[in-house]
Design an enzyme around this catalytic site. Structure first.
Site, short mmCIF file in Angstrom:
data_model
loop_
_atom_site.label_atom_id
_atom_site.label_comp_id
_atom_site.label_asym_id
_atom_site.label_seq_id
_atom_site.Cartn_x
_atom_site.Cartn_y
_atom_site.Cartn_z
N ASP A 123 -5.84 0.34 -3.86
CA ASP A 123 -6.87 0.83 -4.14
C ASP A 123 -6.36 1.87 -5.71
OD1 ASP A 123 -9.40 2.08 -4.21
OD2 ASP A 123 -8.77 3.50 -2.93
N GLY B 119 -10.45 8.43 -0.36
CA GLY B 119 -10.88 7.40 0.49
C GLY B 119 -10.64 7.60 2.02
#
Ligand code: NAG
Ligand code: NAG
Ligand code: NAG
Ligand code: NAG
Ligand code: NAG
Ligand code: NAG
Ligand code: NAG
Ligand code: NAG
Length: 660
Positions: free
Chosen positions: A476, A361
């Protein structure tokens, strides 16, 4: 009306509280639960005299002030016999005396506001029942009015379930009726339906009934079960003289717990109370709880005071060093973590494509190897990260202090010009998604390894949430962020990333949603609200993936279910949770462990964050099979897709009238 569902929850909480005394020491403040109201019936169109009303008030205060044992009956008379009031209360056999007192107090309060001009009334709570009348009713059976409450979830194998229910309930009824003279007429009984489902039954009569009358009353209400709750997962029949209830989860406390072997409790936990000496006939006295909680609270308090003192000193030191620029020690901690860009370029062959491990990410990850021979993973952050160099350094220092067996170790950082780079220890088996979702490699993960990975990830997240110096929400968590070392030990990576990118880490809203769709909790995905419970949700999804060897999103096209979580829930509801287990581990797996993991996974993906356990509880549930798990409700997805909500509801019938 979903009062039944709230009721179930409350009693569950209560059960949890007593069976675990959840190491959450805070729980000592929540042990007085509000009683749960169920139903009341007041007689109508009565003309009550003021004397009757005043006698009634006396009766109420006499009942609530005498509510120390589970049953009490009394009579309030005045000169005119027609104004005599008879009354009694009955508390459920396992309710503590303080719980009983509280329930009777609430019940009489409610009666005096709602039924003050009624000559007769009866009110039921989860924990107690209160009844009064102008007629003497002691020692006589009353089976009217009858109240039916049911859990609307259907049971799969109805015929055999109802047979088992009758047998188990009849046994409870026998035990309750046959209890020795002077003892409470209360009994519970359990029967196993399958290897992972247990039926819990309860029967109780008011103490003033004879053995014969109690038996008559209970067989009447058992006879009403087909009308009340045929084929349902839970139900109760309440009449003034007795009541029964059954569920597929324990809703009462065991008064004489069988001494089951305790798996080693995690350190710092109060062991579950199973000592028969603590039990006694009225259950665990509040004295016991105080006795256990107080010394631990005191120890905790001392510990916390110590910590505060220490951290204050640390902060002071930090402030001092900020005023007095550059104290040796502080710089050296950060500087010891610093890598030169040239070193990293050399290690990764100038960030070559060949060394690329993956793209996350926040940037691209490369494999590298230092001159010393140590292998490293180099994460080159994308250039547009919104953070200044100073702040970046501070955060790196913080993240580098997080040390746990199940967290990827941050070795250091590089900050030169536009470049912001993080250096991690290298994980030989790359990441969980790389192995788990590969048809060939997934064989490497047998059940024992998967079970260990689940436990390891749980402990790592728990550490982030609770044990490290600062509270970190990962935000996440997903298979690609779980690295696997040479022995397949899980190492969570990318924790603290949100903060590294300048997003406020404390609970609240954020306009900027990080995270991966499919792992995101509904409140996070929809409203950007995050908390430690968002991580718990992601963990639940991960557990399902590890067990099934399938990606959460891989179900979209199949038409079987919307996603993995949805599929798991469907199997669970059908009583076939083991079908979720990956074909490649069907030989190595332990059904009990698998069912427990699926159960925990479902609890983690509950719609309401409040219903999800904390990671500390998850770790406890994984470590100790003696911890009873609450029943999962339908997870989040279903409600969004608009299918029929399946929540337990209330159904009431007053038609039953046998004797009076
Ligand atoms: C109570 O009185 C009302 C009217 O005064 C009447 O409609 C109702 O049927 C009565 N209820 C009973 C139970 O007698
Ligand atoms: C019950 O309470 C009343 C006061 O409300 C008291 O006078 C009476 O003695 C109590 N009875 C028992 C058995 O404790
Ligand atoms: C309580 O009930 C018993 C009958 O079960 C009766 O004999 C007794 O008098 C009652 N006590 C009071 C105070 O009314
Ligand atoms: C109790 O009240 C009912 C209804 O008002 C009445 O019919 C009955 O006679 C009363 N019982 C006594 C013992 O006074
Ligand atoms: C029960 O009583 C307590 C204390 O008086 C009160 O806080 C609570 O709201 C009551 N609960 C119900 C359900 O009436
Ligand atoms: C439960 O079973 C009844 C009939 O036995 C059926 O009408 C009802 O739709 C079922 N409910 C659910 C939620 O499956
Ligand atoms: C309870 O008592 C009844 C009648 O005396 C008897 O038939 C039954 O076997 C007894 N049950 C138990 C469990 O003792
Ligand atoms: C249980 O009770 C029901 C209703 O009273 C009765 O029909 C049935 O025969 C009983 N079963 C057993 C096994 O005692």
């Amino acid at each position: 009306m979903n009062s039944y569902s709230t009721m179930s929850l409350n009693s569950l909480n209560l059960f949890f509280l007593f069976s675990l005394i959840t190491f959450l020491l805070i729980s000592s403040t929540t042990n007085a639960q509000n009683p749960t109201f169920l139903y009341q019936v007041c007689s109508e169109n009565d003309t009550t005299t003021s004397t009757y009303k005043s006698n009634l008030r006396t009766l109420f205060s006499s009942l609530s002030s005498n509510a120390t044992k589970e049953f009490y009956n009394t009579t309030v008379t005045s000169r005119t016999a027609s104004n005599t009031v008879y009354g009694l209360y009955l508390c459920r056999g396992d309710v503590s005396s303080s719980g009983c007192q509280q329930c009777v107090t609430n019940a009489t309060q409610k009666l005096s506001t709602d039924c003050s001009s009624s000559k007769r009334a009866v009110i039921w709570y989860d924990e107690c029942m209160v009844r009064y009348s102008n007629n003497s009713f002691f020692s006589t059976v009353a089976t009217s009015p009858a109240i039916f409450l049911m859990n609307t979830v259907n049971i799969t194998n109805q015929a055999s379930f109802m047979r088992l229910l009758f047998d188990t309930m009849n046994e409870s009824a026998d035990k309750a009726a046959n209890s020795s003279v002077g003892a409470k007429k209360y009994a519970t009984n359990e029967a196993s339906i399958s290897s992972f489902q247990t039926l819990y039954c309860l029967a109780q009569c008011t103490d003033d009934l004879s053995q014969q009358d109690c038996s008559t009353c209970l067989s009447d209400v058992i006879g009403a079960l087909p009308q009340c709750c045929n084929g349902k997962q839970g139900g109760r029949v309440l009449v003034p003289s007795c009541n029964i209830r059954y569920e597929l989860y324990p809703f009462y406390r065991n008064l004489t717990p069988s001494p089951s072997p305790q798996p080693s409790a995690a350190p710092g936990l109060v062991p579950p109370i199973t000592n028969p000496n603590l039990g006694g006939s009225s259950g665990i006295s509040s004295g016991t709880i105080v006795a256990i909680v107080v010394p631990i609270s005191v120890a905790m308090l001392l510990f916390i005071v110590g910590l505060c003192f220490l951290s204050k000193r640390l902060r002071k030191k930090k402030r001092d060093s900020a005023q007095d620029p550059k104290t040796e020690t502080d710089i050296s901690t950060v500087e010891s973590l610093r890598f030169d860009l040239s070193t990293l370029e050399e290690a990764t062959n100038k960030f070559s494509e060949a060394n690329k491990l993956g793209e996350g990410g926040f940037g691209v990850v490369y494999k590298g190897s230092l001159p010393s021979g140590q292998e490293i993973a180099v994460k080159r952050l994308s250039k547009n990260s919104g953070q200044g160099g100073e702040q970046f350094k501070n955060e790196v220092e913080l993240v580098a202090q997080l040390q746990h067996r199940n967290l990827a170790t941050l070795l250091g950082f590089c900050l030169e010009g536009e470049e912001k780079i993080l250096v991690y220890e290298y994980a030989a088996n790359k990441s969980l998604d790389y192995i788990l979702f590969d048809p060939e490699k997934q064989r490497l993960l047998d059940w024992t390894r998967r079970y260990k990975i689940i436990g390891g990830v749980a402990r790592g997240i728990k550490y982030l949430h609770e044990d490290s110096r600062v509270k970190i929400i990962h935000r996440d968590l997903k298979a690609s962020n779980v690295l696997l070392d040479g022995d397949m030990n899980p190492k969570i990576s990318d924790f603290g990333m949100a903060k590294l990118f300048g997003v406020d880490q404390t609970q609240g809203n954020t306009s900027r949603i990080v995270g991966t769709y499919g792992y995101m909790s509904p409140e996070y995905a929809m409203h950007g609200e995050f908390s430690i419970k968002s991580d718990v949700y992601s963990f639940g999804v991960l557990v399902m993936e590890i067990i099934s060897g399938k990606k959460n999103s891989s179900f979209y096209e199949t038409g079987v279910a919307e996603d993995l979580v949805c599929y798991a829930w469907k199997l669970w509801k059908n009583g076939t949770p083991l079908e979720l287990v990956d074909q490649t581990v069907t030989e190595s797996y332990t059904p009990n462990e698998a069912i427990r993991c699926i159960h925990i996974g479902l609890l983690c993906v509950q719609e309401d964050p409040e219903d999800r356990p904390t990671m500390a509880t998850v770790v406890l549930m994984l470590d100790s099979f003696s911890v009873t798990l609450p029943v999962p409700k339908q997870p989040a997805f279903f409600l969004h897709s608009g299918s029929v909500p399946n929540m337990p509801t209330i159904q009431i019938s007053q038609s039953e009238s046998t004797t009076n």
